[in-house]
Design a protein around this motif. Sequence first.
Motif, PDB file in Angstrom:
ATOM      1  N   PRO A  65       3.810-107.343  83.474  1.00 45.97           N
ATOM      2  CA  PRO A  65       4.537-106.601  82.454  1.00 45.97           C
ATOM      3  C   PRO A  65       5.388-105.498  83.083  1.00 45.97           C
ATOM      4  N   ALA A  66       6.484-105.189  82.416  1.00 44.45           N
ATOM      5  CA  ALA A  66       7.423-104.235  82.994  1.00 44.45           C
ATOM      6  C   ALA A  66       6.750-102.878  83.231  1.00 44.45           C
ATOM      7  N   LEU A  67       5.893-102.477  82.334  1.00 42.42           N
ATOM      8  CA  LEU A  67       5.200-101.197  82.491  1.00 42.42           C
ATOM      9  C   LEU A  67       3.731-101.382  82.135  1.00 42.42           C
ATOM     10  N   ARG A  68       2.879-100.914  83.054  1.00 44.65           N
ATOM     11  CA  ARG A  68       1.438-100.985  82.781  1.00 44.65           C
ATOM     12  C   ARG A  68       0.884 -99.575  82.818  1.00 44.65           C
ATOM     13  N   GLY A  69       1.108 -98.833  81.772  1.00 43.16           N
ATOM     14  CA  GLY A  69       0.532 -97.488  81.722  1.00 43.16           C
ATOM     15  C   GLY A  69       1.391 -96.445  82.411  1.00 43.16           C
ATOM     16  N   TRP A  70       0.971 -95.204  82.302  1.00 38.72           N
ATOM     17  CA  TRP A  70       1.850 -94.109  82.723  1.00 38.72           C
ATOM     18  C   TRP A  70       2.016 -94.040  84.231  1.00 38.72           C
ATOM     19  N   ARG A  71       0.946 -94.367  84.981  1.00 38.45           N
ATOM     20  CA  ARG A  71       1.078 -94.300  86.448  1.00 38.45           C
ATOM     21  C   ARG A  71       2.128 -95.261  86.942  1.00 38.45           C
ATOM     22  N   HIS A  72       2.068 -96.457  86.382  1.00 36.62           N
ATOM     23  CA  HIS A  72       3.036 -97.478  86.765  1.00 36.62           C
ATOM     24  C   HIS A  72       4.445 -97.062  86.346  1.00 36.62           C
ATOM     25  N   ALA A  73       4.532 -96.433  85.163  1.00 38.82           N
ATOM     26  CA  ALA A  73       5.845 -95.977  84.698  1.00 38.82           C
ATOM     27  C   ALA A  73       6.411 -94.930  85.656  1.00 38.82           C
ATOM     28  N   VAL A  74       5.556 -93.994  86.096  1.00 35.20           N
ATOM     29  CA  VAL A  74       6.017 -92.967  87.037  1.00 35.20           C
ATOM     30  C   VAL A  74       6.435 -93.626  88.354  1.00 35.20           C
ATOM     31  N   GLU A  75       5.638 -94.591  88.783  1.00 36.82           N
ATOM     32  CA  GLU A  75       5.946 -95.272  90.040  1.00 36.82           C
ATOM     33  C   GLU A  75       7.304 -95.971  89.960  1.00 36.82           C
ATOM     34  N   ARG A  76       7.520 -96.697  88.878  1.00 34.61           N
ATOM     35  CA  ARG A  76       8.807 -97.394  88.755  1.00 34.61           C
ATOM     36  C   ARG A  76       9.953 -96.394  88.590  1.00 34.61           C
ATOM     37  N   GLY A  77       9.670 -95.299  87.890  1.00 30.31           N
ATOM     38  CA  GLY A  77      10.681 -94.252  87.762  1.00 30.31           C
ATOM     39  C   GLY A  77      11.078 -93.698  89.121  1.00 30.31           C
ATOM     40  N   SER A  78      10.076 -93.516  89.989  1.00 27.71           N
ATOM     41  CA  SER A  78      10.392 -92.962  91.311  1.00 27.71           C
ATOM     42  C   SER A  78      11.232 -93.951  92.116  1.00 27.71           C
ATOM     43  N   VAL A  79      10.979 -95.244  91.936  1.00 27.92           N
ATOM     44  CA  VAL A  79      11.807 -96.236  92.630  1.00 27.92           C
ATOM     45  C   VAL A  79      13.234 -96.199  92.085  1.00 27.92           C
ATOM     46  N   ALA A  80      13.360 -96.012  90.771  1.00 26.90           N
ATOM     47  CA  ALA A  80      14.706 -95.944  90.180  1.00 26.90           C
ATOM     48  C   ALA A  80      15.485 -94.768  90.773  1.00 26.90           C
ATOM     49  N   VAL A  81      14.826 -93.614  90.893  1.00 26.12           N
ATOM     50  CA  VAL A  81      15.490 -92.441  91.482  1.00 26.12           C
ATOM     51  C   VAL A  81      15.871 -92.746  92.933  1.00 26.12           C
TER      52      VAL A  81
END
Lengths: 164, 424
Positions: free
Chosen positions: B111-127
């Motif tokens: 899944p594209a996002l699995r909870g907040w940790r994963h969301a932060v992790e993917r956000g950091s990759v986006a940055v």
Amino acid sequence: MSRAVPQAPSPAVRRARAVLVVAGAGLVAFGGWTAWSTVPQGQWLSALTWLAGGVVVHDALLAPVAVCLGALLLPRVPPAWRAPLRGGLLAAGALAVLAVAQVAGAADRRHWSVVPQDPAVAITTAVLVIGAGVLLGVVVGVRRRRRGAAPPPSGRPGSTPPPR
Amino acid sequence: MTSSEAREAPGPHRGRPHLPVPRTDDFRSAVHDPRVVARVGALLGTAVLILFATGLVSHLHQDPVSWWAFGPSPAWAYRVTQGVHVAVGFACVPLLLAKLYAAYPRLFERPALRGWRHAVERGSVAVLVAATTFQIVTGVLNVFQVYPWRFSFVAVHYAAAWVVAGSVVVHVGVKLPTILAALRAPLAQMRADDGWGRTTGETAAPEPDGGDDRADDGATTRRGFLAAVAAATLGVVALTVGQTARPLAPLAVLAPRDPRVGPQGLPVNKTARDAGVAETAADPAWRLELRGPDGTRSLSRPDLLAMGLATAVVPIACVEGWSATATWDGVRVRDLARLVGGTDAEDVRVESLQPGGSYRESLLPAAYVAADDTLLALRLGGEDLDLDHGFPARVVAPNRPGVLQTKWVSRLTVEPAAPQGGAA
Ligand code: HEM
């Protein structure tokens, strides 16, 4: 955080991760604060557009083109050609970025010593260099495969296309 | 991308009416593998580290701080750090493309996002991806003097540098276990679990002897890709670095500058016309004004020439990464400072005829003023300075960014030394 990490990280690795994440976040925060306090507000829209634009152009345009090109082209060539061709495509991608900059730079020079070369000649030269690099890679690859394929009597001839 | 990508083509989306959004598993090429991503990443990460360090050197030359001071020697230092900055910057173009290409399947993780940790992790990759791509693309355009944006390059490049460096550090932290495992794993080794949570055709049936055809193909593909990345990166450097390494100038077809090309064999950045000094600089009524503790003096060009000229071989090292050594004749700045009561322990402020602009003036810290090779240059290569090189007089000092080698000088002012580096 990655699902399929082979082993549970050791305490040392866990500590290193925490330090890196916190330190890195600090550097990012300093960068954000620097941007906030030194870049005039009137410039933010342009900067943010460029920030987002690069990702969008890459993810939605360049990468799909690269993947499709690879998937369509590479299976149709002998194995020894694949790695060199993939490298050639990579080099061509890099050349495209530099070529855009060079053509744009030559189109609007502030002084004749800026981009003094003729971009058409320069870019053609670079394309030829990439072509020569690909051919060199093929020669090396074919040799490697010959050497690798020689010992086992039942060895497959390296340069025939794979079964489809 | 490899043979296997196409061989195993029938993906899970066959028969869907519209363009399918792929999933991580759909990318079957052996290139899309953490072992490749980590190795290319190590190269790119090293490059960013070098860029950050050399960039900070350039920043501190132009924005001095009290706790760090540069001096006139070694004369070649800035030329090397900034030449490296731009050469490594060019090398980042293929490295970034390779890294993004190899890691691209991860964009389609489900899944594209699995909870907040994963969301932060993917956000950091986006940055990370956004900032790094931005920095490299705008950096390359900038050195070709192409500015299709409405922001100050230096201010934004400086702020973004911290974001790029920081997000690389975060990224290494987040991925550390995967990175360590991937760098330890030989390229040829097969693993049922590839560290991306995928089970690929290649890795599904591990054979202990490694004699499996596909595994062999995979290893060859990965090695071939890494070799190609190395070749492309070295190729880009070979075709650009001649703008600062003169013996390689004939190869530098992709560089923005040729260190041999320009009036009097030296490239020009700002022209007299762009600086708004075309008339004032050519006017025979020009005088150099000296100000110091003992008062003010005014000297004409013949006065200066009559003082007896010193010769210095000093490179012009542009912030844009090109550099060229030249032979200058002029009057030592310290001798001019002494005429108005200056000593070697004071700074000298240099002002240009330019009516405005960020490089209208510069400050020569005392350590530079004292140096033998810091000149108010009047001649270049044995001829009078070209108007675009700063006629009637310009400053040249060793180990300084080109933007601080002020041209069309109109006034030198002796000032009490600023703390250490001499903050302007
Ligand atoms: C990707 C990581 C990069 C980082 C972390 C980085 C960092 C920096 C920093 C800190 C500065 C000093 C800015 C200042 O004076 O305030 C700088 C200057 C500069 N960088 Fe980069 N840079 C990167 C990439 C590039 C690339 C790819 C290029 C071009 C090929 C480039 C070209 C320049 C130029 C021309 C300057 C001088 C700007 C000026 O003073 O006018 N940089 N860089």
